[in-house]
Design a protein around this motif. Structure first.
Motif, mmCIF file in Angstrom:
data_model
loop_
_atom_site.group_PDB
_atom_site.id
_atom_site.type_symbol
_atom_site.label_atom_id
_atom_site.label_comp_id
_atom_site.label_asym_id
_atom_site.label_seq_id
_atom_site.Cartn_x
_atom_site.Cartn_y
_atom_site.Cartn_z
ATOM 1 N N ALA B 853 77.826 25.306 -77.217
ATOM 2 C CA ALA B 853 77.416 24.673 -76.155
ATOM 3 C C ALA B 853 77.987 24.695 -75.025
ATOM 4 O O ALA B 853 78.201 23.714 -75.026
ATOM 5 C CB ALA B 853 75.738 24.345 -76.368
ATOM 6 N N ILE B 854 77.556 25.501 -73.860
ATOM 7 C CA ILE B 854 78.420 24.563 -72.804
ATOM 8 C C ILE B 854 77.936 24.656 -71.336
ATOM 9 O O ILE B 854 77.072 25.738 -71.308
ATOM 10 C CB ILE B 854 80.168 25.459 -72.536
ATOM 11 N N VAL B 855 78.142 24.327 -70.206
ATOM 12 C CA VAL B 855 77.034 24.124 -69.078
ATOM 13 C C VAL B 855 78.593 24.518 -68.111
ATOM 14 O O VAL B 855 79.637 23.746 -68.224
ATOM 15 C CB VAL B 855 76.733 22.796 -68.400
ATOM 16 N N GLU B 856 78.549 25.132 -67.490
ATOM 17 C CA GLU B 856 79.815 25.556 -65.984
ATOM 18 C C GLU B 856 79.257 25.334 -65.258
ATOM 19 O O GLU B 856 78.306 25.776 -64.620
ATOM 20 C CB GLU B 856 79.837 27.753 -66.811
ATOM 21 N N MET B 857 79.917 24.737 -64.192
ATOM 22 C CA MET B 857 79.854 24.200 -63.245
ATOM 23 C C MET B 857 81.775 24.028 -61.990
ATOM 24 O O MET B 857 82.256 24.233 -62.707
ATOM 25 C CB MET B 857 79.411 22.753 -62.906
ATOM 26 N N LEU B 858 81.425 23.912 -61.084
ATOM 27 C CA LEU B 858 82.620 23.679 -60.223
ATOM 28 C C LEU B 858 83.648 22.261 -60.658
ATOM 29 O O LEU B 858 82.469 21.067 -60.594
ATOM 30 C CB LEU B 858 82.432 23.580 -58.575
ATOM 31 N N GLY B 859 84.721 22.672 -59.770
ATOM 32 C CA GLY B 859 86.355 21.382 -60.302
ATOM 33 C C GLY B 859 84.816 20.435 -59.685
ATOM 34 O O GLY B 859 85.568 18.990 -59.752
ATOM 35 N N GLU B 860 84.719 20.539 -58.337
ATOM 36 C CA GLU B 860 84.286 20.115 -56.828
ATOM 37 C C GLU B 860 83.463 18.788 -57.644
ATOM 38 O O GLU B 860 83.055 17.636 -57.619
ATOM 39 C CB GLU B 860 84.217 20.806 -56.073
ATOM 40 N N THR B 889 84.406 26.332 -64.096
ATOM 41 C CA THR B 889 85.110 27.558 -63.427
ATOM 42 C C THR B 889 84.609 27.577 -62.224
ATOM 43 O O THR B 889 84.615 26.706 -61.435
ATOM 44 C CB THR B 889 83.192 28.333 -64.095
ATOM 45 N N HIS B 890 85.043 28.116 -61.747
ATOM 46 C CA HIS B 890 85.607 29.298 -60.489
ATOM 47 C C HIS B 890 83.748 30.467 -59.126
ATOM 48 O O HIS B 890 84.030 30.242 -58.226
ATOM 49 C CB HIS B 890 86.380 29.666 -59.567
ATOM 50 N N ARG B 891 83.329 29.971 -60.768
ATOM 51 C CA ARG B 891 82.621 31.141 -59.866
ATOM 52 C C ARG B 891 81.040 30.914 -60.040
ATOM 53 O O ARG B 891 80.011 31.682 -59.563
ATOM 54 C CB ARG B 891 81.975 32.065 -61.285
ATOM 55 N N MET B 892 80.747 28.977 -59.924
ATOM 56 C CA MET B 892 79.512 28.962 -59.285
ATOM 57 C C MET B 892 80.039 28.361 -57.546
ATOM 58 O O MET B 892 80.407 28.570 -57.460
ATOM 59 C CB MET B 892 79.259 27.697 -60.105
ATOM 60 N N GLN B 893 78.549 28.214 -57.129
ATOM 61 C CA GLN B 893 78.433 27.533 -55.654
ATOM 62 C C GLN B 893 78.640 26.126 -56.154
ATOM 63 O O GLN B 893 77.827 25.209 -57.376
ATOM 64 C CB GLN B 893 77.471 27.794 -55.512
ATOM 65 N N PRO B 894 79.108 25.366 -54.788
ATOM 66 C CA PRO B 894 79.385 24.260 -54.871
ATOM 67 C C PRO B 894 77.250 23.380 -55.245
ATOM 68 O O PRO B 894 76.470 24.313 -54.918
ATOM 69 C CB PRO B 894 79.038 23.210 -53.709
ATOM 70 N N GLY B 895 76.770 23.122 -56.298
ATOM 71 C CA GLY B 895 75.682 22.459 -56.636
ATOM 72 C C GLY B 895 74.829 22.985 -57.600
ATOM 73 O O GLY B 895 73.733 23.061 -57.506
ATOM 74 N N SER B 896 75.569 23.880 -58.689
ATOM 75 C CA SER B 896 74.611 24.826 -59.138
ATOM 76 C C SER B 896 75.616 25.406 -60.660
ATOM 77 O O SER B 896 76.702 25.461 -60.312
ATOM 78 C CB SER B 896 74.521 26.058 -58.570
ATOM 79 N N ILE B 897 74.735 24.880 -60.770
ATOM 80 C CA ILE B 897 75.654 25.237 -62.550
ATOM 81 C C ILE B 897 74.163 25.993 -63.390
ATOM 82 O O ILE B 897 73.522 27.175 -62.899
ATOM 83 C CB ILE B 897 75.034 23.899 -63.342
ATOM 84 N N PHE B 898 75.467 26.284 -64.695
ATOM 85 C CA PHE B 898 75.080 28.240 -65.330
ATOM 86 C C PHE B 898 75.159 27.459 -67.348
ATOM 87 O O PHE B 898 76.103 26.621 -67.244
ATOM 88 C CB PHE B 898 76.208 29.000 -65.022
ATOM 89 N N ILE B 899 74.239 27.789 -67.608
ATOM 90 C CA ILE B 899 74.080 27.089 -68.960
ATOM 91 C C ILE B 899 73.381 28.464 -69.673
ATOM 92 O O ILE B 899 72.464 29.153 -69.635
ATOM 93 C CB ILE B 899 73.164 26.270 -69.341
ATOM 94 N N PRO B 900 74.203 28.902 -70.577
ATOM 95 C CA PRO B 900 73.786 29.983 -71.343
ATOM 96 C C PRO B 900 72.649 29.818 -73.082
ATOM 97 O O PRO B 900 72.940 27.904 -72.878
ATOM 98 C CB PRO B 900 74.963 30.431 -72.178
ATOM 99 N N PHE B 901 71.916 30.483 -73.264
ATOM 100 C CA PHE B 901 70.395 29.991 -73.600
ATOM 101 C C PHE B 901 70.521 30.459 -74.866
ATOM 102 O O PHE B 901 69.884 30.064 -75.548
ATOM 103 C CB PHE B 901 69.647 30.815 -73.054
ATOM 104 N N HIS B 902 72.040 30.267 -75.923
ATOM 105 C CA HIS B 902 72.070 30.786 -76.843
ATOM 106 C C HIS B 902 71.924 29.852 -78.062
ATOM 107 O O HIS B 902 72.721 29.685 -78.867
ATOM 108 C CB HIS B 902 73.320 32.086 -77.084
ATOM 109 N N PHE B 903 72.621 28.414 -77.523
ATOM 110 C CA PHE B 903 72.484 27.236 -78.612
ATOM 111 C C PHE B 903 72.034 26.736 -78.655
ATOM 112 O O PHE B 903 71.061 25.857 -77.931
ATOM 113 C CB PHE B 903 73.663 26.467 -78.023
ATOM 114 N N ARG B 904 70.661 26.379 -79.771
ATOM 115 C CA ARG B 904 69.880 25.966 -80.563
ATOM 116 C C ARG B 904 69.806 24.167 -80.029
ATOM 117 O O ARG B 904 69.464 23.536 -79.839
ATOM 118 C CB ARG B 904 69.590 26.024 -81.636
#
Lengths: 437, 953
Positions: B853-860, B889-904
């Protein structure tokens, strides 16, 4: 005093330090040809004049320049000129003289070509190892642009043309016209399959003329003085003056501007250039760069012009004459050539990529005295099968000279076959072959 | 214009532009090739096809050179044969001692050619070129590479991924990945198209379950990929004795064109995972009162707190030792009788409304139809729903309301005919990779892709314009686009007049949405909005593709209404390269909806509340039916929590992980009196079951599925179900019969024809005429036509035949970020995993690529938190917390995070809210306010070294 004299047309003002500047060039009659063409000639008339002059391309292949220009089709697509200044053929250094000493001459020739074919953009693709040429050319373009000779509405006419310098990055193959275009487009410099030829489908799939620097320099003088004048120089099949670069074991090496057809190759080397200068006799001559067949001392009595040298079994190629005396091993020369071309093979198509390395390895075996009985036949067999099967002519630039060294200096190759190796059974592509190290 | 040429003394006439090679094929002359494949752009680099053309000094590559009138070609002269012999032997001499392909699938083209030409390998073999074992799926052997460029063209021209190129020159030339990285460390997405193209052993599939063998030794079954809605056609090569798939090939069909992605090509081995359920299970008495069994299901963060000592390491799929003691094996008779008896009891005591069923978009059309029939006729309720509620329910509501049909109006492949394609709220490169390959191909060919998304998705890299709007400002953005289109006079008045009504309402409602106003709200320049509007409005044909980013909001229906209005007002309907296409997620979500797995409608979207329609069904099914539309998915879970829903039957659904607010779902499931779960694995949801029925995977049954394009395709049994596991349709029939509503079907096609009898969408289709390629429904002439690509050329299936404009205003998300919960959470999927991970985490290759499981967010943002990539972080919302690793990741906006829901072990839905869209009843998966905290101590610099390599795209 030799009966041979230089006849300087293109290099007439090469010794004038001001010639590289716009003012100096103009002072010596520069841009008169462009003015004349724009004022009094249609584009087709320019092409006709060049065609009538008998000018043949000076990059090596010797294709009639005017005919090439005529291949540009009527189309709405933009047309381009790519000036091939990627002077990389071993022994060749003539275009550099023009670019460094008289860059406006090339620029004027390029503008004339663009006017003739209807191009509004020209790219000058200069060999990356020629920093001075790049600098001089860029400076000339800048000056010309400021003077209204490059850019919009040149000399106040409807003719607009921009010119850009594109430095190469050290690949020999980018001197091949289609590889040059691929490289210009920003891709790996890989040659393209012809047809279509660049004049029909070249840069960005638009009609493109690829011309050598010297060819374009000649155009200036053809327009200034007329096709008849140009034809009066040199001889049939080799009209005008030509730049030759003489190097190797030669007493007076250098770049010379000469009229062809007036003397023999032997006279050129022994009288005009003073022989080997080493006190030893000539052993071999490459009359047109390393990619053509070697000539032996008994083959030097041909008249010095394209057709005659071709009849003698070689070519004037890019005008690079390289001489070696009898202290040199023919096998080593062959290896040097094989190493160069296998190193410069782009690797795109199979026969050249795999075959050139095979040839290199085989010749190296002769050099080390480790060749086997039958390796000569194997070498001839491989090279023979490579001939005419590749995308571009690079493989032939390897095959032709190597075959000529084997044919003409066979005993030296035979001496490279060792007794130990001779005991091994020979193989070829139709018989079992042992290891090629 | 045609040209006539002579090839080996045979005259052949071909259209102008035909290559010599193609002309020779037509003349029956075979010219050997290594670098050429009719699917690929010819390059002529192998020179094997070089032939002599009369009058030419050098030979010509037949695969490239165009035939000319009067040309005389010789393909078998001594010179040509000598050349071929040399090439074969030169290439053979470089091959490794054992060709990887000869040793596995045995279809090495170079060796085939060598055999055909009698060329023996007499040269010492091998060279010093390296091998590259870094990819989990693909073995690279540069020794065996003949530099034919087929992989390069497969990667760049077919899949449009641009990963493979060449490096080096001359003899040292090699294929390379990106800037000469190892394949596993490159941006390769492991689609395997290069392997499919490679003629030698340079690129081969790694063994997954059983050693690779030649196709002739295996059974080949043509079927359809079990994953996303693109529905790629696949040939499965099966070892019958082992009952396992050995490897697969993409199968050419009009939709997917033989392309596959990593899931389709390498994600099949879950079917043979040792966790497969093989016998029916009944919960033992000691496991009551019911509750979660495994650590990850008990508590979202529990396993990191060390409460459960017996878990060997955190993360990963369920440990069966932990959950199996709660169940005992039973016979089918016992399990089915028990289930039927308990469900019947609940119905008798509390009425049909106390029962509910969740079907699955992973099952076939026939199974979906039977399931809703069981719930409606057997249970006596319309409480039947499936995961469409969580994906495109809002799209379907908006489409039905405005144009009278919930299906796509054109295909994903039709993008090639569009000038402009609006791609919004969809991460297609991950979620519909093969559809994305067609989008990228269209972009190359000149279609302008307009990508609007809060995330810089993979497809944004191919966009003409990418608009990174603020999350949840879609309505404002599209209203502003419409505002400009109206202002600029780009409305297709004739179309609006003829085919729509209520346009004035939209015209009025977008008045205030000037680009300047919208710019401030959406966070994009006003000029960009204008530019998009002009491009879309002026396009000859503009098509719109959208996904969950549009639909999964509490105003998801409003989002969809906007893009439908935009499409209608510009007349982008009923022609090629135009229309509306909600990209469907599951392989059969379109079909399951078509089949009536929705609480409000029977199959073919016929309302249960309509007396005439219901009468038709009552007559056919032979009993009275409930006229009240049933509860939707999240409403059913709420019902379970409140005690109004008491008994449930779930087939192939895992709401514990897929539904919002996991902590609530946990309580709801535990609160059910009786739960039957039918699945192929013991899922998180099954931990709450009273009876578990082992069923068949998508590779183990016959039936039909309908993809996102409306393509109905036949899936065929590739494997036999393990142990006593049975096909789902048989289990549904058996259970129904035991409940007292007999279902005596003997073949899925009987069900398919009953569906057609009651609802006409699939009219004319039979298993036979669907054949290998399937058909796009509606299909009037299945014998001669592939079906309908473009719908609604003339009017809509609404009462007055016209489309209706529905105006909408921007409303806000339910929960805005604040000081305590400052981040916006967007949930979604990743390329390698599928939904709740039940299948993909049990596929070796997919699990190897993305194991945790991972959470993606900007480096900043990471920096602000003092976190480095690979660190464990805790993400919390008002509903719960999870712990997982941070990824930059470089794909998010500042203050916005992404979590895939595959991981129990870090279920994203612990964080999401169960608030619903009022029309689509879809939850807000794309906007939750959360906070992120670092969990580990220590200075970032020390930890960076320990965190190891993380894949980056």
């Amino acid at each position: 005093m030799s009966k041979i004299q230089e006849h300087r047309v293109m290099l007439k003002y090469a010794d004038d330090p001001e010639q590289a500047t716009l003012a100096g060039y103009r002072h010596n009659g520069g841009y008169k040809a462009l003015e004349k063409a724009l004022e009094s000639m249609t584009p087709d008339q320019v092409t006709e004049e060049v065609l009538a002059s008998g000018l043949r391309g000076r990059g090596g292949a010797g294709f009639p320049t005017g005919r090439k220009w005529q291949f540009v089709p009527e189309t709405d697509k933009p047309k381009y000129l790519a000036v091939n200044a990627d002077e990389s053929e071993p022994g060749t250094c003539k275009d550099r003289q023009i670019m460094e000493l008289d860059p406006h001459q090339m620029l004027e020739g390029s503008l004339l070509c663009c006017y003739a074919i209807g191009a509004e953009t020209a790219y000058i693709y200069i060999r990356g190892e020629y920093p001075h040429s790049i600098k001089a050319t860029e400076r000339a373009i800048e000056e010309a642009r400021e003077a209204g000779l490059v850019g919009k509405n040149i000399l106040g006419t409807d003719f607009s043309c921009d010119v850009w310098v594109h430095p190469g990055a050290g690949a020999y193959i980018c001197g091949e016209e289609t590889a040059l275009l691929t490289s210009l487009e920003g891709n790996r410099g890989y040659p393209r399959i012809k047809p279509p030829f660049p004049a029909v489908e070249g840069l960005w799939r638009c009609p493109t003329i690829v011309n050598n620097v010297e060819s374009l320099a000649c155009v200036v003088h053809i327009i200034n003085n007329g096709a008849e004048w140009f034809k009066g120089l040199g001889c049939e099949g080799s009209t005008g003056t030509r730049l030759f670069c003489v190097s190797g074991h030669i007493a007076r090496p250098g770049v010379y501007e000469l009229e062809c057809g007036k003397f023999t190759l032997r006279e050129l080397l022994e009288d005009f250039c003073g022989g080997t200068g080493t006190g030893r006799p000539i052993k071999g001559v490459m009359p047109g760069g390393s990619s053509f067949q070697v000539l032996t001392p008994d083959e030097l009595d041909c008249t010095f012009d394209s057709d005659s040298v071709q009849k003698a079994g070689s070519s004037l190629g890019s005008g690079a004459i390289m001489v070696f005396d009898d202290s040199v091993s023919a096998v080593e020369v062959a290896l040097n050539i094989a190493e160069f071309y296998s190193h410069e093979s782009c690797g795109q198509c199979t026969p050249c990529r795999e075959g050139s390395d095979w040839v290199r390895k085989l010749v190296a075996r002769f050099c080390r005295g480790e060749a086997r009985e039958g390796d000569i036949e194997l070498l001839m067999d491989v090279t023979d099968r490579m001939d005419g099967t590749t995308i571009c002519a690079l493989a032939e630039a390897l095959v032709w000279p190597v075959q000529s060294y084997v044919r003409k200096f066979r005993s030296e190759f035979e001496a490279g076959i060792t007794r130990r190796a001779a005991e091994h059974e020979f193989g070829g592509f139709s018989k079992p072959v042992e290891s090629v190290p | 214009m045609s040209v006539t040429l002579t090839i080996d003394d045979r005259q052949v006439t071909v259209p102008e532009g035909t290559t010599i090679w193609d002309a020779a094929c037509q003349a029956g002359v075979e010219i050997p090739v290594l670098c050429h494949d009719p699917k690929l752009r010819p390059v002529g680099v192998c020179r094997m096809c070089a032939v002599e053309v009369e009058g030419a000094r050098v030979m010509a590559a037949a695969c490239v050179r165009e035939a000319e009138d009067g040309m005389v070609v010789r393909t078998a002269t001594e010179k040509v044969e000598r050349c071929r012999g040399m090439l074969t032997e030169l290439l053979l001499s470089e091959q490794p001692k054992q060709s990887p392909k000869e040793a596995t699938t045995g279809d090495d083209k170079l060796f085939e050619l060598a055999r055909a030409y009698g060329v023996k390998v007499r040269l010492p073999q091998g060279n010093s070129r390296p091998q590259d074992d870094s990819s989990p799926a693909i073995a690279v052997d540069h020794q065996a590479c003949i530099l034919c460029d087929q992989c390069i063209r497969a990667c760049n021209d077919i899949q449009n991924n641009d990963v493979i190129g060449r490096t080096g020159k001359g003899y040292t030339t090699r294929i390379s990945f990106d800037l000469d990285n190892a394949m596993g460390k490159s941006t390769c997405v492991t689609c395997g198209e290069c392997v499919a193209a490679c003629p030698t052993g340079a690129l081969i599939n790694k063994e997954i379950e059983v050693p690779l063998r030649p196709r002739e030794q295996l059974k080949t079954v043509p079927s359809v990929c079990p994953y996303c809605g693109v529905g790629c056609a696949i040939d499965y090569h099966v070892d019958e004795k082992e009952n396992k798939v050995v490897f697969v090939d993409g199968r050419d069909n009009p939709g997917s064109g033989g392309r596959l992605c990593v899931k389709g090509r390498y994600g099949y081995d879950y079917t043979a995972h040792p966790h497969r359920l093989q016998t029916p299970l009944i919960r033992v008495d000691s496991a009551y009162p019911k509750g979660p069994l495994s650590a990850a299901v008990q508590s979202s963060t529990g396993e990191y707190e060390g409460k459960r000592k017996r878990k060997r390491k955190p993360g990963g799929i369920v440990d069966y030792d932990e959950v199996m003691p709660a169940f005992r094996e039973a016979t089918w008779d016992e399990a089915l009788d028990f289930a039927a008896q308990r469900l019947r009891e609940i119905k008798e005591q509390h009425g049909g409304g106390a029962l509910a069923g969740f079907g699955s978009a992973k099952c076939t059309n026939e199974e979906a139809y039977l399931f809703q029939k069981l719930v409606r006729a057997g249970f006596g309720t319309n409480n039947v729903d499936h995961c469409t509620r969580l994906c495109h329910a809002s799209s379907v509501v908006a489409l039905l309301e405005m144009i009278g049909s919930g299906a796509v109006t054109t295909t994903f492949g039709d993008i090639k005919n569009a000038d402009v394609a609006l791609i919004t709220g969809t991460n297609t490169t991950s979620n519909h990779p093969v559809a994305a390959s067609f989008f990228k191909e269209a972009a190359r060919a000149g279609t302008k892709l307009i990508v609007v998304d809060p995330i810089r998705t993979g497809i944004a890299d191919y966009a003409w314009r990418f608009i990174q709007i603020r999350s949840s400002t879609d309505v404002t953005f599209y209203n502003a686009v419409m505002h400009v289109i109206i202002e600029e006079g780009l409305v297709d008045e004739a179309y609006v007049q003829k085919h729509t009504y209520d346009f004035d309402k939209v015209k009025e409602s977008v008045k205030g949405y000037t680009p300047d106003v919208a710019a401030g709200i959406c966070g994009v320049p006003a000029e960009a909005i204008r530019e998009i509007a002009l491009a879309y409005g002026r396009a000859r044909a503009a098509v719109t593709y959208w996904g969950m980013g549009m639909s999964q909001h509490v105003y998801g229906t409003d989002n969809c209404r906007c893009i439908i209005s935009l499409c209608l007002m510009t007349g982008n309907m009923g022609k090629h390269g135009a229309g509306l296409h909600p990209l469907r997620g599951q392989n059969n979500v379109q079909g399951a909806s078509d089949a009536g797995l929705i609480p409000m409608v029977f199959n073919d979207y016929q309302s249960v509340a309509d007396d005439a329609i219901r009468a038709k069904y009552e007559k056919h099914w032979g009993l009275e039916l409930d006229p009240k539309p049933g509860l939707t998915m999240v409403e059913i879970i709420t019902g379970a929590l409140e005690g109004t829903v008491k008994g449930m039957y779930m087939v192939g659904e895992n709401p514990f992980l897929s539904d919002p607010n996991t902590n609530k779902v946990r309580r709801a499931l535990a609160n059910l009196d009786f739960l039957v779960v039918q699945d192929i694995f013991l899922t998180e949801t099954a931990e709450f079951a009273d009876v578990i029925l082992p069923s068949s995977s998508a590779l183990e049954k016959l039936g039909t599925v309908t993809n996102t394009d409306r393509r109905v395709q036949v899936v065929r049994p590739v494997l036999t179900p393990p142990g006593e596991a049975r096909e789902d349709w048989r289990v549904i029939c058996d259970l129904s019969t035991r409940i007292g509503y007999p279902m005596p079907y003997e073949h899925p096609e009987e069900v398919f024809q009953e569906m057609i009898e009651l609802g006409g969408a699939y009219k004319n289709l039979t298993y036979e005429n669907l054949g290998l390629s399937g058909k796009l429904y509606p299909c009037d002439d299945p014998e001669n036509s592939d079906g309908t690509v473009v719908m609604f050329g003339d009017g809509f299936p609404t009462e007055n035949g016209k489309a209706r404009f529905v105006p909408v205003q921007q409303s806000g998300p339910e929960e805005l970020p604040d000081e305590e919960y400052p981040f916006v959470l967007i949930t979604g999927r990743m390329l390698e995993h599928w939904h709740t991970g039940v299948m993909t985490r049990r596929s070796r290759t997919l699990d190897a690529i993305e194991p945790e499981a991972i959470v993606e967010m900007l480096g900043e943002d990471l920096q602000k938190l003092g976190v480095v990539e690979g660190d464990l972080v805790q993400v919390s919302s008002r509903r719960g917390s999870i712990r997982l690793k941070a990824r930059e990741t470089h794909r998010m906006q500042p203050g916005s995070i992404f979590i895939p829901f595959h991981f129990r072990e870090a279920a994203a839905n612990v964080l999401t809210s169960e608030k619903l869209d009022p029309d689509g009843k879809i939850p807000e998966f794309k906007f939750s306010a959360v906070k992120v905290e670092r969990v580990v101590a220590g200075a970032p610099s020390e930890r960076r070294a320990a965190s190891g390599a993380v894949r980056r795209r």
